[in-house]
Design an enzyme around this catalytic site. Structure first.
Site, PDB file in Angstrom:
ATOM      1  N   HIS A 294     -22.621  37.317 -32.104  1.00 44.54           N
ATOM      2  CA  HIS A 294     -21.375  37.778 -31.477  1.00 44.54           C
ATOM      3  C   HIS A 294     -21.527  39.209 -30.963  1.00 44.54           C
ATOM      4  O   HIS A 294     -21.122  39.513 -29.829  1.00 44.54           O
ATOM      5  CB  HIS A 294     -20.249  37.696 -32.501  1.00 44.54           C
ATOM      6  CG  HIS A 294     -18.958  38.278 -32.034  1.00 44.54           C
ATOM      7  ND1 HIS A 294     -18.132  37.637 -31.142  1.00 44.54           N
ATOM      8  CD2 HIS A 294     -18.344  39.453 -32.334  1.00 44.54           C
ATOM      9  CE1 HIS A 294     -17.066  38.388 -30.906  1.00 44.54           C
ATOM     10  NE2 HIS A 294     -17.167  39.500 -31.620  1.00 44.54           N
ATOM     11  N   HIS A 299     -20.528  41.527 -27.295  1.00 44.68           N
ATOM     12  CA  HIS A 299     -20.035  42.891 -27.087  1.00 44.68           C
ATOM     13  C   HIS A 299     -20.981  43.798 -26.297  1.00 44.68           C
ATOM     14  O   HIS A 299     -20.546  44.527 -25.404  1.00 44.68           O
ATOM     15  CB  HIS A 299     -19.737  43.548 -28.435  1.00 44.68           C
ATOM     16  CG  HIS A 299     -18.469  43.081 -29.058  1.00 44.68           C
ATOM     17  ND1 HIS A 299     -17.230  43.376 -28.526  1.00 44.68           N
ATOM     18  CD2 HIS A 299     -18.245  42.327 -30.172  1.00 44.68           C
ATOM     19  CE1 HIS A 299     -16.293  42.835 -29.289  1.00 44.68           C
ATOM     20  NE2 HIS A 299     -16.876  42.188 -30.289  1.00 44.68           N
ATOM     21  N   GLU A 339     -11.933  40.916 -27.145  1.00 48.72           N
ATOM     22  CA  GLU A 339     -12.494  39.729 -27.805  1.00 48.72           C
ATOM     23  C   GLU A 339     -12.330  38.454 -26.969  1.00 48.72           C
ATOM     24  O   GLU A 339     -13.276  37.665 -26.859  1.00 48.72           O
ATOM     25  CB  GLU A 339     -11.827  39.530 -29.170  1.00 48.72           C
ATOM     26  CG  GLU A 339     -12.235  40.551 -30.219  1.00 48.72           C
ATOM     27  CD  GLU A 339     -13.693  40.402 -30.657  1.00 48.72           C
ATOM     28  OE1 GLU A 339     -14.362  39.445 -30.226  1.00 48.72           O
ATOM     29  OE2 GLU A 339     -14.148  41.250 -31.430  1.00 48.72           O
ATOM     30  N   SER A 358     -19.762  34.684 -26.709  1.00 55.26           N
ATOM     31  CA  SER A 358     -20.693  34.360 -27.798  1.00 55.26           C
ATOM     32  C   SER A 358     -20.362  33.010 -28.426  1.00 55.26           C
ATOM     33  O   SER A 358     -20.928  32.650 -29.449  1.00 55.26           O
ATOM     34  CB  SER A 358     -20.631  35.447 -28.878  1.00 55.26           C
ATOM     35  OG  SER A 358     -19.327  35.553 -29.423  1.00 55.26           O
TER      36      SER A 358
END
Length: 461
Positions: A294, A299, A339, A358
């Site tokens: 993730h 990110h 997110e 992700s």
């Protein structure tokens, strides 16, 4: 730290002059206090809920005042000083400027004072000050939660949200047997390599059609510079160095999930708290909580884009000193943007949120016709319920990062705080703009930057 006090011999500056007073009469101050209290209106001491002060320990209160003195250079200043001395006020800040409506030019002064005084003296001090000064006003200052002001203060932001392994109880040998733990680590590494390859391969096949342009541009650079490949695991140090050169962001390894307040505070300093564990083998294409896949695939590529980095930092800055209620709203904003955010590009909707980029399953789902797509509006997004155990029923779509950042900054201005904040990129610190002089200094710096930009523009043209 020390708090200097006006006319004080107390090195701590908390209680004003101790022992005998300036005139050498031990009972003089007591007499002045009694006289002032007799003359004061019969009101209860003001508390922090009444808009003037907030209490500190031991019944002390911080009070911010502005007032005007006519002919201050003659007798007014000494009389005002006597008021603060009488009530043993510790002066935190003392500033003067020429009065705006002045008849005697330099003789009329306006004062800005931040002082600490016993809570029982607040009303009577103000009443006494009104007898020797004009236009006495109080400025509201609320107690705010502690927040980091220097990047090293992030060491104090370590409130972890407890997690445990439900299939490993405290009697399990994994807690005590080093050989078991060594074997478990070996198989974890094998599983990590397998899962990383599987996740990387499947997500990479979706990116060209589902990810935003900014993500695609940076992802190519990460493959070239940081070892982003199907058969290799990027090193956090290399990735952090890459981010630092591109946008000033850096990765900071975290022991687990941080509280929303601590995590958001890190963003204000362009620091991203990164977890280091891998998702469970039963669900390699989706993780209900952040893991290495993730962080690295979701990110990092977006944090390397300048506009997105600015947006991320804006959420962090808005969180500093905010109430618990506002932190909850900012956490929701973070959730639906950084997110799980979507944006418009070339007439299509693309993903920029790390939780989507992700997660193979949710990335496909989010861009389908199944969920609801709403325009990004911070006021509505901040109070919208979110789902952290399954796919979102609603996603918010931004026009572009520039528009999203402008809307977020406008929203942040409405968060009630007794001061404004400025991030200094040279010292990686937060400056509290709570006096006119600090604001003037900031404007002076901005003027110099504007001069340089205008000069550069002239050279180009």
């Amino acid at each position: 730290g020390q708090r200097p006090s006006l006319l004080s011999s107390d090195p701590q500056g908390k209680r004003g002059i101790q022992g005998t007073d300036a005139a050498g009469a031990p009972g003089r101050r007591t007499s002045l206090q009694e006289d002032a209290q007799k003359d004061a209106p019969a009101t209860e001491p003001l508390g922090k809920g009444e808009g003037l002060v907030w209490e500190e320990e031991e019944g002390r209160a911080t009070l911010i005042l502005t007032f005007t003195l006519r002919n201050a250079r003659k007798a007014g200043l000494s009389k005002t000083a006597e008021v603060f001395e009488t009530f043993e006020a510790g002066i935190h800040h003392f500033e003067t400027r020429q009065a705006k409506k002045s008849k005697n030019t330099t003789d009329d002064l306006e004062f800005f004072v931040k002082c600490e005084v016993d809570n029982s003296y607040v009303s009577v001090l103000i009443n006494s000050l009104e007898k020797v000064a004009e236009d006495v006003k109080t400025i509201r200052e609320e107690r705010v939660p502690w927040f980091p002001k220097k990047i090293r203060d992030l060491d104090k932001c370590h409130h972890l949200i407890a997690k445990y392994e439900p299939d490993l109880d405290h009697d399990h040998p994994g807690y005590t047997d080093p050989e078991y733990r060594k074997r478990r680590a070996f198989f974890t590494d094998l599983a990590f390599n397998y899962r990383e390859r599987e996740v990387y391969r499947k997500l990479n096949s979706l990116y060209p059609t589902h990810a935003c342009k900014q993500y695609l541009d940076v992802f190519q650079q990460l493959e070239k510079c940081c070892g982003y490949q199907e058969d290799s695991i990027p090193q956090l140090q290399d990735v952090s160095r890459f981010l630092k050169e591109r946008t000033g962001f850096q990765l900071r390894p975290a022991a687990g999930l941080l509280s929303p307040r601590d995590f958001l505070a890190s963003l204000a300093f362009r620091v991203f708290q990164s977890t280091q564990y891998i998702r469970h083998s039963s669900s390699p294409m989706h993780s209900p909580e952040p893991d290495c896949c993730h962080e690295l695939l979701g990110h990092v590529p977006m944090l390397a884009d300048k506009e997105f980095a600015q947006f991320s930092q804006a959420i962090g800055l808005a969180s500093l000193g905010s109430s618990d209620v506002e932190i909850e709203k900012l956490a929701a904003l973070y959730w639906f943007t950084i997110e799980f955010g979507l944006c418009k590009q070339n007439g299509s909707i693309k993903a920029y949120g790390a939780g989507l980029l992700s997660s193979y399953g949710e990335l496909v789902y989010a861009l389908s016709n199944t969920p609801e797509h709403k325009p990004f509006d911070p006021e509505l997004t901040a109070v919208h319920p979110y789902q952290d155990q399954t796919f979102q029923p609603v996603y918010f779509v931004a026009e572009n990062f520039e528009d999203a950042t402008a809307k977020l900054q406008k929203y942040a201005l409405k968060i009630k705080k007794p001061f404004s904040l400025h991030y200094d990129p040279f010292t990686c610190s937060i400056e509290i703009l709570n006096t006119p002089q600090k604001v003037k200094n900031m404007l002076s710096q901005m003027k110099e930057e504007l001069k340089n930009l205008c000069f550069a523009l002239e050279n180009i043209s």
